[in-house]
Design a protein around this motif. Structure first.
Motif, PDB file in Angstrom:
ATOM      1  N   THR A 177      41.381  41.664  35.840  1.00 23.68           N
ATOM      2  CA  THR A 177      41.426  41.129  34.555  1.00 23.68           C
ATOM      3  C   THR A 177      40.278  41.759  33.819  1.00 23.68           C
ATOM      4  O   THR A 177      39.449  42.542  34.282  1.00 23.68           O
ATOM      5  CB  THR A 177      40.729  39.792  34.546  1.00 23.68           C
ATOM      6  N   ARG A 178      40.546  42.471  32.631  1.00 18.65           N
ATOM      7  CA  ARG A 178      40.544  43.029  31.769  1.00 18.65           C
ATOM      8  C   ARG A 178      39.692  44.347  32.325  1.00 18.65           C
ATOM      9  O   ARG A 178      38.407  44.927  31.868  1.00 18.65           O
ATOM     10  CB  ARG A 178      39.332  42.458  30.536  1.00 18.65           C
ATOM     11  N   TYR A 213      37.015  37.796  38.134  1.00 19.87           N
ATOM     12  CA  TYR A 213      37.219  37.061  39.136  1.00 19.87           C
ATOM     13  C   TYR A 213      39.089  37.512  39.702  1.00 19.87           C
ATOM     14  O   TYR A 213      39.487  37.854  38.896  1.00 19.87           O
ATOM     15  CB  TYR A 213      37.363  35.502  38.656  1.00 19.87           C
ATOM     16  N   SER A 214      39.492  37.689  41.149  1.00 17.33           N
ATOM     17  CA  SER A 214      40.318  37.981  40.838  1.00 17.33           C
ATOM     18  C   SER A 214      40.824  36.862  41.449  1.00 17.33           C
ATOM     19  O   SER A 214      40.710  35.849  41.688  1.00 17.33           O
ATOM     20  CB  SER A 214      40.267  38.608  42.504  1.00 17.33           C
ATOM     21  N   PRO A 215      42.392  36.721  41.697  1.00 20.71           N
ATOM     22  CA  PRO A 215      43.119  35.263  42.039  1.00 20.71           C
ATOM     23  C   PRO A 215      42.598  34.685  43.199  1.00 20.71           C
ATOM     24  O   PRO A 215      41.881  35.672  43.792  1.00 20.71           O
ATOM     25  CB  PRO A 215      44.812  35.577  42.484  1.00 20.71           C
ATOM     26  N   LEU A 274      43.181  37.110  51.548  1.00 19.37           N
ATOM     27  CA  LEU A 274      42.441  37.701  51.599  1.00 19.37           C
ATOM     28  C   LEU A 274      41.015  37.108  51.889  1.00 19.37           C
ATOM     29  O   LEU A 274      40.745  35.853  51.242  1.00 19.37           O
ATOM     30  CB  LEU A 274      41.892  39.158  50.491  1.00 19.37           C
ATOM     31  N   GLY A 275      39.996  37.669  52.165  1.00 21.06           N
ATOM     32  CA  GLY A 275      39.408  36.596  52.293  1.00 21.06           C
ATOM     33  C   GLY A 275      37.849  37.585  51.953  1.00 21.06           C
ATOM     34  O   GLY A 275      37.996  38.861  52.751  1.00 21.06           O
ATOM     35  N   MET A 314      37.330  28.345  46.695  1.00 19.85           N
ATOM     36  CA  MET A 314      35.979  29.574  46.590  1.00 19.85           C
ATOM     37  C   MET A 314      36.101  30.023  45.766  1.00 19.85           C
ATOM     38  O   MET A 314      35.878  31.193  45.707  1.00 19.85           O
ATOM     39  CB  MET A 314      36.239  29.282  47.691  1.00 19.85           C
ATOM     40  N   GLN A 315      37.369  30.537  44.390  1.00 23.34           N
ATOM     41  CA  GLN A 315      37.694  30.904  43.344  1.00 23.34           C
ATOM     42  C   GLN A 315      38.475  32.532  44.464  1.00 23.34           C
ATOM     43  O   GLN A 315      39.107  32.133  43.876  1.00 23.34           O
ATOM     44  CB  GLN A 315      35.977  32.140  42.877  1.00 23.34           C
TER      45      GLN A 315
END
Length: 478
Positions: free
Chosen positions: A102-103, A109-111, A141-142, A329-330
């Motif tokens: 993003t930008r 944040y990512s997805p 992913l984690g 958890m974003q």
């Protein structure tokens, strides 16, 4: 005056009181205390503490892979891309990653399941590894494998058919599993690996474990660690087929901890996914969670916390619930995702970074092979020690004979015999290893786990210290 705390041992979450994690347990705490004592000038029979309790490769002296660090630097500070010191393939990789952010910032944040580009590259990596199609939509992913393993195990926190849930785990095991099961209130169903047969996973033992646990619990899932931690064995394809059939016959979800696949020294690696697909129906439609991390292998970026899980054949509503829980958890750290992108899609022949990358990767593999051979050879020449061949991972798990008098001395102190042994080893040599009881072991046997990736001189010092200590220990307690 109000004296009572709002939260006490009596009214807190009781599951948390049952968590044990020996890798960072009391012996490691004592090692830290000894280090502080040495700094203050307290006399010791050794000059330094040798930490061998945890598989933190960079802390043990393994140098970071240049390509990974250049990508991280460029992603965090895009102004560096104007430098002629940065290879063109690194610049191109960074540009592609930032285009997916993003930008254009790794600070955004990512997805929640991770950047699309990274998941595409991971899917390509898996397809090349297994010869089986892989989809970015099955990948999540984690922040390290531990984060993802806990999320998957959380799915099983529910009574079924009037019985509490249980999960089968190997013994010895990495205590992440026993600790997480305790935290979640899940029953632990142990199955023992066969040390006399190179830590083989025997079907008879799986059946015994399942039958015993099924008396008062509903066994929901089977954990397999391949390559083994702390044991270092690599499963054969035939053995994996047998495990898959067992799980199918007993209606078990498979959790395949495959994080050490890039640490295999000589044997072939077969993923559970590949074997399931090759076996065809009905096995190819079984539920599976497969975990891979960037903390191990040639990348060894433990501190950047990056991993993925591939989830296969889950019911749509179950998958949606898992995704919703992860979304709370974003997202995992985006810099960690950059590491994963480098691992899934490393430099290839013809690219500017390839030669240096290939040279550094060969160096990591060479050190692992040398240390594994040396540890195996050394331990098997110490009286009362035995150690199976280390085929994968970065640990040795030698078996030690502890004299009856030493066992009695341990009981007097309220300690397990191998904990007593490892504490004496630390106090007398400065070598910090983890007692086998922290990983689980057959009753009456004693082990410890040590990492094997120290620099050559320090590794030899550690091996010599262990040998000298043990010979003196036998004189004292025999």
């Amino acid at each position: 005056m109000k004296l009572e705390k709002c939260i006490t041992e009596a009214n807190m979450n009781q599951n948390l009181l049952n968590i044990q994690y020996a890798v960072r347990g009391p012996i490691v705490d004592r090692a830290a205390q000894i280090e502080r004592e040495i700094e203050k000038g307290v006399p010791k029979p050794f000059a330094r503490v040798v930490r061998a309790n945890i598989g933190d490769c960079h802390a043990l002296g393994q140098k970071p892979i240049t390509f990974i660090r250049q990508v991280l630097a460029g992603a965090a500070c895009p102004e560096l891309l104007g430098s002629s010191d940065i290879p063109e393939d690194v610049k191109e990789r960074v540009r592609r990653i930032l285009e997916d952010c993003t930008r254009g910032s790794v600070g955004a944040y990512s997805p929640s399941n991770g950047l699309q580009l990274v998941r595409q590259h991971v899917a390509g990596y898996l397809a090349a590894r297994d010869g089986v199609p892989a989809s970015p939509t099955a990948l999540h992913l984690g922040s390290g494998a531990s984060d993802l393993i806990k999320s998957v195990l959380t799915l099983f926190v529910a009574d079924v058919r009037g019985k509490p849930p249980a999960v089968m785990i190997p013994i010895p095991q990495y205590p992440l599993f026993s600790g997480t099961l305790s935290e979640l209130g899940l029953r632990q169903a142990n199955y023992y690996l066969d040390e006399e047969n190179h830590w083989a996973l025997q079907l008879e033992e799986l059946q015994r474990s399942w039958e015993q646990a099924s008396v008062d619990a509903h066994v929901r899932a089977l954990v397999v660690i391949n390559p083994g931690n702390p044991t270092g064995q690599v499963l054969t394809r035939k053995n994996i087929e047998e495990i898959i059939k067992f799980a199918y016959d007993h209606d078990l979800f498979i959790l395949a901890d495959e994080v050490y696949q890039e640490n295999i020294i000589s044997k072939p690696f077969y993923s559970f996914k590949k074997v399931m697909y090759d076996m065809g129906a009905p096995y190819s439609s079984m539920e599976l969670a497969s975990f891979v991390t960037c903390s191990k292998g040639w990348a060894a970026e433990c501190g950047l916390r990056s991993a993925f899980v591939e989830l296969l054949n889950l019911q749509p509503r179950v998958l949606a619930a898992f995704q919703a829980a992860r979304a709370v958890m974003q997202c995992p750290t985006v810099l960690g995702q950059c590491v994963l992108d480098c691992v899934a899609k490393p430099p290839v022949l013809g690219e500017q970074s390839y030669e240096q990358f290939a040279r550094e990767r060969r160096g990591v593999a060479r050190v692992l092979a040398e240390r594994a051979a040396s540890a195996h050879r050394t331990f098997n020449t110490i009286p009362g020690y035995s150690c199976n061949t280390i085929d994968g991972s970065m640990f040795a798990f030698p078996r030690i004979e502890i004299p009856a008098r030493a066992q009695a001395a341990a009981r007097e102190k309220g300690m397990a015999p191998d904990e007593f042994y490892c504490l004496r080893l630390l106090e007398e040599t400065g070598v910090c290893v983890v007692p086998g009881s922290g990983f689980g072991q057959r009753p009456g046997t004693f082990h410890f786990r040590t990492t094997i990736l120290h620099p050559r001189e320090e590794f030899q010092h550690m091996m010599d210290s262990i040998r000298g200590f043990h010979l003196q220990f036998l004189k004292t307690y025999s």
